[in-house]
Design a protein around this motif. Structure first.
Motif, PDB file in Angstrom:
ATOM      1  N   UNK A   1       0.836  -1.199   0.000  1.00 26.00           N
ATOM      2  CA  UNK A   1       0.000   0.000   0.000  1.00 26.00           C
ATOM      3  C   UNK A   1       0.874   1.253   0.000  1.00 26.00           C
ATOM      4  N   UNK A   2       0.227   2.371  -0.195  1.00 26.70           N
ATOM      5  CA  UNK A   2       0.928   3.660  -0.181  1.00 26.70           C
ATOM      6  C   UNK A   2       0.860   4.225   1.235  1.00 26.70           C
ATOM      7  N   UNK A   3       2.016   4.285   1.892  1.00 28.40           N
ATOM      8  CA  UNK A   3       1.999   4.732   3.282  1.00 28.40           C
ATOM      9  C   UNK A   3       3.040   5.806   3.581  1.00 28.40           C
ATOM     10  N   UNK A   4       3.865   6.159   2.579  1.00 29.90           N
ATOM     11  CA  UNK A   4       4.851   7.230   2.810  1.00 29.90           C
ATOM     12  C   UNK A   4       4.800   8.216   1.636  1.00 29.90           C
ATOM     13  N   UNK A   5       5.288   9.427   1.837  1.00 34.80           N
ATOM     14  CA  UNK A   5       5.307  10.399   0.730  1.00 34.80           C
ATOM     15  C   UNK A   5       6.129   9.868  -0.447  1.00 34.80           C
ATOM     16  N   UNK A   6       7.202   9.159  -0.146  1.00 35.97           N
ATOM     17  CA  UNK A   6       8.051   8.597  -1.201  1.00 35.97           C
ATOM     18  C   UNK A   6       7.276   7.575  -2.043  1.00 35.97           C
ATOM     19  N   UNK A   7       6.489   6.712  -1.356  1.00 34.23           N
ATOM     20  CA  UNK A   7       5.642   5.732  -2.056  1.00 34.23           C
ATOM     21  C   UNK A   7       4.718   6.435  -3.040  1.00 34.23           C
ATOM     22  N   UNK A   8       4.128   7.531  -2.572  1.00 37.92           N
ATOM     23  CA  UNK A   8       3.130   8.239  -3.373  1.00 37.92           C
ATOM     24  C   UNK A   8       3.734   8.763  -4.669  1.00 37.92           C
ATOM     25  N   UNK A   9       5.021   9.135  -4.615  1.00 37.41           N
ATOM     26  CA  UNK A   9       5.694   9.594  -5.845  1.00 37.41           C
ATOM     27  C   UNK A   9       6.087   8.410  -6.714  1.00 37.41           C
TER      28      UNK A   9
ATOM     29  N   UNK B   1      -3.745  -0.247   7.267  1.00 38.82           N
ATOM     30  CA  UNK B   1      -4.749   0.815   7.105  1.00 38.82           C
ATOM     31  C   UNK B   1      -5.542   1.031   8.389  1.00 38.82           C
ATOM     32  N   UNK B   2      -5.312   0.189   9.385  1.00 38.22           N
ATOM     33  CA  UNK B   2      -5.945   0.428  10.691  1.00 38.22           C
ATOM     34  C   UNK B   2      -5.594   1.825  11.203  1.00 38.22           C
ATOM     35  N   UNK B   3      -4.427   2.314  10.765  1.00 36.53           N
ATOM     36  CA  UNK B   3      -4.014   3.652  11.194  1.00 36.53           C
ATOM     37  C   UNK B   3      -4.990   4.726  10.702  1.00 36.53           C
ATOM     38  N   UNK B   4      -5.754   4.392   9.626  1.00 35.56           N
ATOM     39  CA  UNK B   4      -6.658   5.393   9.046  1.00 35.56           C
ATOM     40  C   UNK B   4      -7.741   5.799  10.038  1.00 35.56           C
TER      41      UNK B   4
ATOM     42  N   UNK C   1       2.861   8.798   5.963  1.00 35.68           N
ATOM     43  CA  UNK C   1       1.593   9.495   5.733  1.00 35.68           C
ATOM     44  C   UNK C   1       0.625   9.150   6.857  1.00 35.68           C
ATOM     45  N   UNK C   2      -0.395   9.949   6.996  1.00 36.17           N
ATOM     46  CA  UNK C   2      -1.386   9.693   8.050  1.00 36.17           C
ATOM     47  C   UNK C   2      -2.248   8.481   7.716  1.00 36.17           C
ATOM     48  N   UNK C   3      -2.216   8.054   6.431  1.00 40.16           N
ATOM     49  CA  UNK C   3      -3.077   6.944   6.009  1.00 40.16           C
ATOM     50  C   UNK C   3      -2.273   5.914   5.230  1.00 40.16           C
TER      51      UNK C   3
END
Ligand code: SF4
Ligand code: SF4
Ligand code: SF4
Ligand code: SF4
Ligand code: SF4
Lengths: 372, 272
Positions: free
Chosen positions: B62-70, B96-99, B120-122
């Protein structure tokens, strides 16, 4: 649709004679299947011994709920139909219908030889015999006969039992499909207090009955036996009127009850899977990675699944509402137009095994009042 | 033979590697896979050819860091076909429980030096960020489905990935229903088919590994289990596991609370 009345006079036999019957059938090459307790239910499974039968076990069946209760005494057949019908024995959930092999200059097509197991089924109920007759019409009637069904069907030796009680979900009496067995089986048993009454339903049953029958049944025993399924019928509270249900449904295709049931329905397909007459399947081609061998598999499918009505333009039944309507109208109305009989035998399985207890008799009753 | 071997890449984001291992677990088939596809990038197995384009990119995690998102944007641009594999990639995963919590607070508890953590927060599914062509569900993915997908890609056909309920396969296997016969809260009726009905076959409830089926009717199934006395908090946790953030499951808490409220108003509690 009622099968012919059984030939032959009734015989009386001791309860342990059932073991002799099982042994004789096994000696003649039959695998014997019958009711057996497993995983909290009475399943249909292989058995070799009388002790395997669920003696004294009763099944409490309610919409969406099934529980067993046990008594120390009681009969071998105090239960009614469980989750398993005869359907998977003649119409397996998964089967290979074609194999395609790549050969040097093209393709080779092979139709697998259908298996021909010899199976004796002990304890078949009237509703399930009617369901089998309905499936015979679907798979063997008309121009296209299903070879696997034919082979498996020919190997069945059916030992029916008259129901001594009904579950609250049973409604065969209203559908004219039970509880009394009126034919369609090789041997028909009724469990009396201290013995069985047996009637041959086919010529091939005669030697078995001769081996286990002790003496002709007395008029009193015959009267006792006749009263048993009547008592079961009198217990039934659910009903569908087979003479009016076709029009009730077809005249109410836009009844608001369809939207109401769609809110409760999970579109999970359990009802169609447990129904002893539902015959839908899909065909998958499973190829290996190198592309030299492909198996064409036929697997059970259901009108509650998107894939069932998928076309190039999308599914014909995209919503739970239209899928539920497809199921109910096919079972109880358009089946009659298609095959000349109802697609429902009143076994109640779809009511018991629906995870949220949707009851087809209740849905029909809600529409009987007419257009709303 | 297919005209040209497809070039395949396997990418990893926030995940446990279990789905990639499912690919490696296809031991017998793997040699054939290697003959049929060019595995150009697969760190777990060795190759790391980052040049050029890939015909197919399998994405785990999953996408969980700013770097992942890029990084996912760059990967999407490199792959003709993008396939997400597993619950993390398709639904955000267990992380994703962190969401529903506070990611910073979690980091404080978990890491000795939380100031080094950029997160990331999510935790979100890949499809929330880029277009996805096919989804392979499961925690982990099913080997047969994975081979079906690869075979379909090699031969240029659409993979067969049904969206029906686990119950369908459960009944095909003649398993006795644990919900009906034992009163266990089973997620099979709202979960997509994919596994070999492992849990009900072993007398356990379905835990929803393959995520929501086509129409996951949580309202009706939840109401049934609540009515039978299953605790709402337990049911919420059951749905909110590997696939809790999948669109069909995400709002389970609200659905169950609304059901509960409906009962309360139907059966008002006696005056104190
Ligand atoms: S529709 Fe229901 S009651 Fe009728 S035969 Fe099928 S399972 Fe039995
Ligand atoms: S009710 Fe549905 S699953 Fe059953 S036979 Fe008809 S179309 Fe097929
Ligand atoms: S539906 Fe009728 S025949 Fe079937 S099990 Fe119930 S009582 Fe017996
Ligand atoms: S009627 Fe019941 S068993 Fe049938 S699809 Fe709907 S919820 Fe499932
Ligand atoms: S055990 Fe679970 S998956 Fe199987 S039929 Fe019952 S509800 Fe569905």
């Amino acid at each position: 649709m009622t099968p012919a009345p059984p030939p032959g006079p009734p015989w009386w036999m001791k309860k342990p004679a059932l073991q002799t019957l099982i042994d004789r059938l096994r000696a003649d090459g039959y695998e014997v299947l019958g009711p057996r307790m497993a995983d909290g239910a009475i399943t249909l499974a292989p058995l070799t011994n009388l002790a395997h039968l669920p003696r004294g076990v009763r099944d409490d069946q309610q919409p969406g709920r099934y529980r067993l209760t046990m008594a120390d005494d009681g009969g071998y057949f105090d239960h009614v139909v469980g989750p398993h019908s005869l359907k998977p024995l003649v119409f397996p959930p998964r089967t290979t219908v074609l194999e395609v092999l790549r050969v040097r200059d093209g393709w080779e097509y092979r139709t697998p030889e259908p298996p021909q197991p010899k199976r004796a089924i002990l304890g078949v109920r009237a509703c399930d015999l009617h369901a089998l007759a309905i499936q015979d019409r679907v798979f063997l009637g008309g121009a296209y006969r299903d070879p696997e069904y034919a082979a498996r069907r020919a190997g069945l030796f059916l030992i029916a039992v008259n129901c001594s009680r009904s579950a609250p979900t049973c409604f065969c009496a209203s559908m004219n499909t039970g509880p009394a067995v009126r034919g369609g089986a090789d041997l028909i048993l009724t469990e009396l207090t201290d013995g069985f009454l047996g009637v041959a339903g086919s010529d091939r049953a005669a030697p078995y009955l001769a081996a286990v029958g002790e003496r002709p049944a007395s008029p009193e025993e015959q009267a006792e036996a006749a009263a048993i399924p009547q008592r079961a019928a009198a217990q039934q509270t659910r009903r569908i009127d087979p003479t009016t249900v076709h029009d009730t449904l077809m005249n109410n295709l836009e009844h608001r009850r369809w939207a109401d049931v769609a809110k409760r329905c999970l579109s999970c397909a359990n009802c169609t899977m447990v129904c002893p007459t539902c015959f839908c399947s899909t065909v998958n081609d499973v190829s290996d990675l190198v592309g030299t061998h492909t198996r064409r598999q036929r697997v059970w499918e259901s009108c509650f699944n998107e894939e069932h009505s998928h076309t190039a333009g999308g599914p014909v039944h995209p919503t739970t509402k239209s899928r539920y309507r497809q199921w109910l109208t096919h079972k109880l109305a358009t089946w009659i137009d298609q095959f000349g009989t109802s697609g429902c035998v009143g076994c109640g399985r779809c009511i018991t095994w629906c995870p949220v207890g949707i009851d087809i008799t209740e849905e029909v009753a809600a529409m009987e009042g007419g257009r709303v | 033979m297919p005209a040209k071997k497809p070039r395949l890449a396997v990418f990893k984001f926030a995940s446990c590697d279990g789905c990639q291992l499912s690919l490696l677990d296809c031991e017998e088939e793997l040699l054939t896979v290697a003959e049929q596809v060019e595995i150009a990038y697969f760190l777990e197995a060795g190759p790391a050819d980052t040049r050029g384009r890939y015909d197919v990119g399998l994405v785990e995690g999953s996408i969980s860091t700013p770097h992942d998102a890029e990084r996912i944007q760059a990967i999407r641009a490199q792959c003709d076909s993008l396939v997400t594999i597993g619950a993390c990639a398709t639904a955000g995963g267990i992380q994703a429980l962190r969401n529903w919590g506070d990611a910073d607070e979690f980091a404080q508890h978990v890491y000795a030096r939380p100031e080094y953590i950029r997160t990331l927060a999510t935790s979100t599914p890949i499809a929330d960020h880029v277009k996805v062509d096919f989804e392979l569900r499961g925690c982990p993915v099913n080997k047969q489905q994975l081979l079906e997908l690869i075979s379909a890609l090699v031969w240029g056909r659409t993979p067969r990935l049904p969206r029906q309920s686990v119950c369908v396969e459960c009944k095909r296997r003649q398993v006795v229903c644990v919900a009906v016969a034992r009163g266990v809260a089973c997620l099979g009726p709202v979960t997509q088919i994919g596994c070999e009905v492992i849990c009900p076959s072993y007398d356990r409830e379905c835990f929803g590994c393959f995520g929501p089926k086509e129409y996951p009717n949580l309202i009706s199934l939840g109401r049934r289990y609540q009515r039978d006395g299953h605790d709402t908090a337990h049911l919420t946790r059951l749905v909110r596991s590997f696939n809790g953030y999948a669109p069909g499951f995400r709002t389970v808490d609200k659905v169950l609370a609304k059901n509960n409220h409906a009962y309360d108003s139907q059966n008002p509690s006696p005056p104190a």
